[in-house]
Write a protein that holds these residues in place. Structure first.
Motif, PDB file in Angstrom:
ATOM      1  N   ARG A 158       0.814  -1.222   0.000  1.00 13.64           N
ATOM      2  CA  ARG A 158       0.000   0.000   0.000  1.00 13.64           C
ATOM      3  C   ARG A 158       0.844   1.267   0.000  1.00 13.64           C
ATOM      4  N   THR A 159       1.982   1.256   0.690  1.00 16.09           N
ATOM      5  CA  THR A 159       2.784   2.476   0.802  1.00 16.09           C
ATOM      6  C   THR A 159       3.856   2.572  -0.269  1.00 16.09           C
ATOM      7  N   GLY A 160       3.925   1.593  -1.173  1.00 16.85           N
ATOM      8  CA  GLY A 160       4.896   1.635  -2.250  1.00 16.85           C
ATOM      9  C   GLY A 160       5.935   0.535  -2.181  1.00 16.85           C
ATOM     10  N   SER A 161       6.198  -0.002  -1.011  1.00 16.61           N
ATOM     11  CA  SER A 161       7.055  -1.171  -0.830  1.00 16.61           C
ATOM     12  C   SER A 161       6.195  -2.258  -0.202  1.00 16.61           C
ATOM     13  N   PHE A 162       6.612  -3.526  -0.318  1.00 14.01           N
ATOM     14  CA  PHE A 162       5.735  -4.571   0.203  1.00 14.01           C
ATOM     15  C   PHE A 162       5.486  -4.371   1.694  1.00 14.01           C
ATOM     16  N   PHE A 163       6.567  -4.198   2.465  1.00 15.91           N
ATOM     17  CA  PHE A 163       6.444  -3.818   3.869  1.00 15.91           C
ATOM     18  C   PHE A 163       6.765  -2.334   3.984  1.00 15.91           C
ATOM     19  N   ALA A 164       5.949  -1.593   4.710  1.00 15.15           N
ATOM     20  CA  ALA A 164       6.219  -0.165   4.880  1.00 15.15           C
ATOM     21  C   ALA A 164       7.570   0.081   5.543  1.00 15.15           C
ATOM     22  N   CYS A 165       7.962  -0.801   6.468  1.00 13.37           N
ATOM     23  CA  CYS A 165       9.222  -0.615   7.196  1.00 13.37           C
ATOM     24  C   CYS A 165      10.433  -0.628   6.281  1.00 13.37           C
ATOM     25  N   GLU A 166      10.310  -1.252   5.114  1.00 11.46           N
ATOM     26  CA  GLU A 166      11.436  -1.303   4.181  1.00 11.46           C
ATOM     27  C   GLU A 166      11.900   0.088   3.785  1.00 11.46           C
ATOM     28  N   GLN A 167      10.992   1.063   3.729  1.00  7.52           N
ATOM     29  CA  GLN A 167      11.363   2.402   3.295  1.00  7.52           C
ATOM     30  C   GLN A 167      12.237   3.122   4.309  1.00  7.52           C
ATOM     31  N   ALA A 168      12.265   2.614   5.528  1.00  7.99           N
ATOM     32  CA  ALA A 168      13.154   3.160   6.549  1.00  7.99           C
ATOM     33  C   ALA A 168      14.404   2.308   6.727  1.00  7.99           C
ATOM     34  N   GLY A 169      14.448   1.181   6.036  1.00  8.65           N
ATOM     35  CA  GLY A 169      15.608   0.309   6.165  1.00  8.65           C
ATOM     36  C   GLY A 169      15.702  -0.378   7.510  1.00  8.65           C
ATOM     37  N   ILE A 170      14.560  -0.641   8.157  1.00 11.74           N
ATOM     38  CA  ILE A 170      14.566  -1.270   9.485  1.00 11.74           C
ATOM     39  C   ILE A 170      13.591  -2.440   9.501  1.00 11.74           C
ATOM     40  N   TRP A 171      13.764  -3.323  10.489  1.00  9.33           N
ATOM     41  CA  TRP A 171      12.789  -4.380  10.764  1.00  9.33           C
ATOM     42  C   TRP A 171      12.377  -4.283  12.216  1.00  9.33           C
ATOM     43  N   PRO A 172      11.104  -4.468  12.503  1.00  8.62           N
ATOM     44  CA  PRO A 172      10.632  -4.448  13.889  1.00  8.62           C
ATOM     45  C   PRO A 172      10.904  -5.796  14.549  1.00  8.62           C
ATOM     46  N   ASP A 173      10.510  -5.919  15.794  1.00  5.04           N
ATOM     47  CA  ASP A 173      10.583  -7.205  16.487  1.00  5.04           C
ATOM     48  C   ASP A 173       9.336  -8.042  16.225  1.00  5.04           C
ATOM     49  N   PHE A 174       8.217  -7.353  16.004  1.00  2.00           N
ATOM     50  CA  PHE A 174       6.957  -8.005  15.640  1.00  2.00           C
ATOM     51  C   PHE A 174       6.337  -7.193  14.510  1.00  2.00           C
ATOM     52  N   LEU A 175       5.814  -7.888  13.501  1.00  2.00           N
ATOM     53  CA  LEU A 175       5.160  -7.202  12.391  1.00  2.00           C
ATOM     54  C   LEU A 175       3.798  -7.854  12.159  1.00  2.00           C
ATOM     55  N   CYS A 176       2.748  -7.040  12.198  1.00  2.38           N
ATOM     56  CA  CYS A 176       1.372  -7.525  12.041  1.00  2.38           C
ATOM     57  C   CYS A 176       0.898  -7.278  10.613  1.00  2.38           C
ATOM     58  N   LEU A 177       0.337  -8.306   9.998  1.00  2.00           N
ATOM     59  CA  LEU A 177      -0.263  -8.189   8.670  1.00  2.00           C
ATOM     60  C   LEU A 177      -1.689  -8.717   8.709  1.00  2.00           C
ATOM     61  N   SER A 178      -2.543  -8.118   7.897  1.00  2.00           N
ATOM     62  CA  SER A 178      -3.894  -8.627   7.676  1.00  2.00           C
ATOM     63  C   SER A 178      -4.423  -7.941   6.424  1.00  2.00           C
ATOM     64  N   LYS A 179      -5.683  -7.609   6.373  1.00  2.00           N
ATOM     65  CA  LYS A 179      -6.331  -6.913   5.259  1.00  2.00           C
ATOM     66  C   LYS A 179      -5.900  -7.477   3.911  1.00  2.00           C
ATOM     67  N   GLY A 180      -4.910  -6.861   3.250  1.00  2.00           N
ATOM     68  CA  GLY A 180      -4.581  -7.231   1.887  1.00  2.00           C
ATOM     69  C   GLY A 180      -3.846  -8.537   1.721  1.00  2.00           C
ATOM     70  N   ILE A 181      -3.403  -9.178   2.803  1.00  2.00           N
ATOM     71  CA  ILE A 181      -2.559 -10.352   2.653  1.00  2.00           C
ATOM     72  C   ILE A 181      -3.268 -11.482   1.906  1.00  2.00           C
ATOM     73  N   SER A 182      -4.584 -11.593   2.011  1.00  2.00           N
ATOM     74  CA  SER A 182      -5.303 -12.633   1.267  1.00  2.00           C
ATOM     75  C   SER A 182      -5.909 -12.082  -0.021  1.00  2.00           C
TER      76      SER A 182
END
Length: 465
Positions: A275-299
């Motif tokens: 939705r934000t232009g990269s598959f994971f929004a966090c990619e645009q900051a070059g970081i990974w969280p400790d937990f990442l929640c997905l829903s909505k568009g994943i299916s």
């Protein structure tokens, strides 16, 4: 000779009306003020195809909100349809406690690979709020297993939204959803939102991000010993009105969490899956969280599915002979085979259709047409992040969202503004002609409402794309 009287055929009764009446009688609609159902009857949809939804009278509506932000590749996509039909003939569901199956395993493997295996384990759930609850519980429990059970508090952003079950409401700061249940809720620490619209004269979005991060740093410096995690919606706080921020905020929060020994939870339920232009929004900051929640568009917008991704080191902390150190959370439909198969088909489409690259051109066309058309209108803060575009109406008047929704229907659009914020979040399959139609109908809807207010030359933009 007596005058002749012209006769006109009686219009056929609307086929929608019966379904609207039956729905009002027996369905309790979500996020709806029930007393308004007479004035704003639910729109009975009979089928969908591509970006279009069709009612029982044959009218079509462009799904400008992706059916509450879930639909990625359009309705009734043949590839996802085929995958689900195939899965129906083999396995529809089996409990994931004590069993496993190929769709659940393959989906977890592919998602882990998309993070470069920074987040190596997936825990499945049924909806976004459930995923948030799981992440909160996992964070606290991980600290408890590490002998730090005093770390039981959470930090959330002002105006943030993470769902409406009690645990998720605990870290939600949208009064219309939270206030009625406040007596039932624990209080999270709230810190400043990095919303770029809060820029002071001379500031840009990165300056706002740094100012907000400084407030978080002051809190963590004082209270980190009792804080389990910080939860954020990366890049866009959707439910508060598409509040967008600079990726610098995520970089600073990640560094602060590392410095003070606090988990970072990224709620990508609405903003993930491209939705934000990269598959994971966090990619645009070059970081990974400790937990990442997905829903909505994943299916792909087909079936309820949610998941929490986490680091292997956190998972290993729950591997123990002591049952009290295990994570025993469960849902009956955890890892449903049909939903996981739909998600795999959705991931295939990202690759086959080169969706992220092609979305950049779609987004540029959409915001360019809007910027041109909104000139001279009383709106502010035209902004965009990936396939999310929004602007704010300066003086919306009473029941603006309701009035806009009804007027948009008349113009062949399905849209639901958030307060004074009009947003466009169409499926990724929208074509150039459909983008032009979407923008033209949005502008026509705004003009039809005749919103008051003097336009400012050029307006005020927050250009974030």
């Amino acid at each position: 000779m007596p005058p002749t009287t012209a006769t006109h055929p009686t219009p056929a009764p609307s086929k929608n009306a019966s379904w609207q009446q039956r729905s009002r009688r027996h369905v309790w609609h979500p996020c709806t003020q029930s007393i308004r159902l007479e004035a704003v009857p639910p729109l009975p949809i009979t089928r969908g195809e591509g970006v279009w939804l069709y009612d029982h009278d044959g009218r079509r509506y462009l799904d400008a909100t992706s059916s509450w932000w879930v639909n990625l590749f359009g309705h009734a996509h043949p590839a996802i349809n085929a995958a689900l039909k195939d899965q129906l003939d083999t396995l529809s569901h089996v409990m994931l406690a004590g069993c496993t199956h190929a769709p659940a395993v393959e989906l977890a493997e592919r998602l882990a690979a998309l993070t470069g295996h920074a987040l190596g384990h997936c825990f499945y759930a049924s909806d976004g709020a459930s995923a948030v609850e799981i992440a909160l519980k996992m964070s606290f429990h991980a600290w408890r297993n590490a002998g730090r059970s005093g770390k039981r508090n959470f930090v959330a952003l002002r105006n943030g939204y993470h769902g409406e079950t009690l645990g998720a409401l605990h870290v939600t700061d949208v009064p219309v959803f939270r206030d009625a249940y406040a007596p039932l809720l624990a209080n999270a620490h709230l810190v400043a939102s990095p919303d770029a619209r809060a820029a002071l004269p001379g500031e840009d979005a990165a300056d706002v991000a740094r100012r907000a991060a400084a407030e978080l740093e002051a809190l963590l410096a004082e209270s980190h010993a009792s804080i389990a995690a910080v939860i954020v919606e990366p890049l866009v706080q959707c439910a508060t009105g598409m509040a967008m921020h600079d990726p610098e905020y995520l970089r600073l929060v990640r560094a602060l969490c590392d410095r003070y020994g606090v988990h970072l939870i990224a709620d990508e339920i609405a903003v993930g899956c491209g939705r934000t232009g990269s598959f994971f929004a966090c990619e645009q900051a070059g970081i990974w969280p400790d937990f990442l929640c997905l829903s909505k568009g994943i299916s792909g917008g087909y079936l309820p599915l949610a998941l929490v991704m986490t680091r292997d080191a956190i998972y290993e902390g729950f591997v123990d002979d002591d049952v009290a150190r295990s994570f025993l959370h469960s849902h009956s439909y955890t890892g449903n085979a049909l939903a996981c198969r739909a998600a795999i088909a959705t991931l295939d489409l990202f690759e086959q259709e080169d969706a992220l690259r092609r979305n950049r051109a779609r987004a540029e066309r959409l915001v360019g047409r809007l910027r041109e058309g909104l000139g001279g209108m009383p709106v502010d803060h035209l902004r965009q992040r990936g396939m999310i575009t929004a602007f704010d109406v300066r003086e919306p008047g009473a029941r603006f969202a309701e009035r806009f929704h009804l007027a948009a229907r008349a113009n062949g659009l399905l849209m639901r503004p958030i307060g004074a914020t009009v947003y466009l979040m169409p499926p990724y399959t929208i074509g150039d002609g459909e983008i032009d139609l979407l923008v033209d109908a949005t502008l026509a809807t705004l003009r039809a409402l005749d919103v008051p207010g003097r336009a400012e030359q050029g307006g005020r933009d927050v250009a974030l794309a």
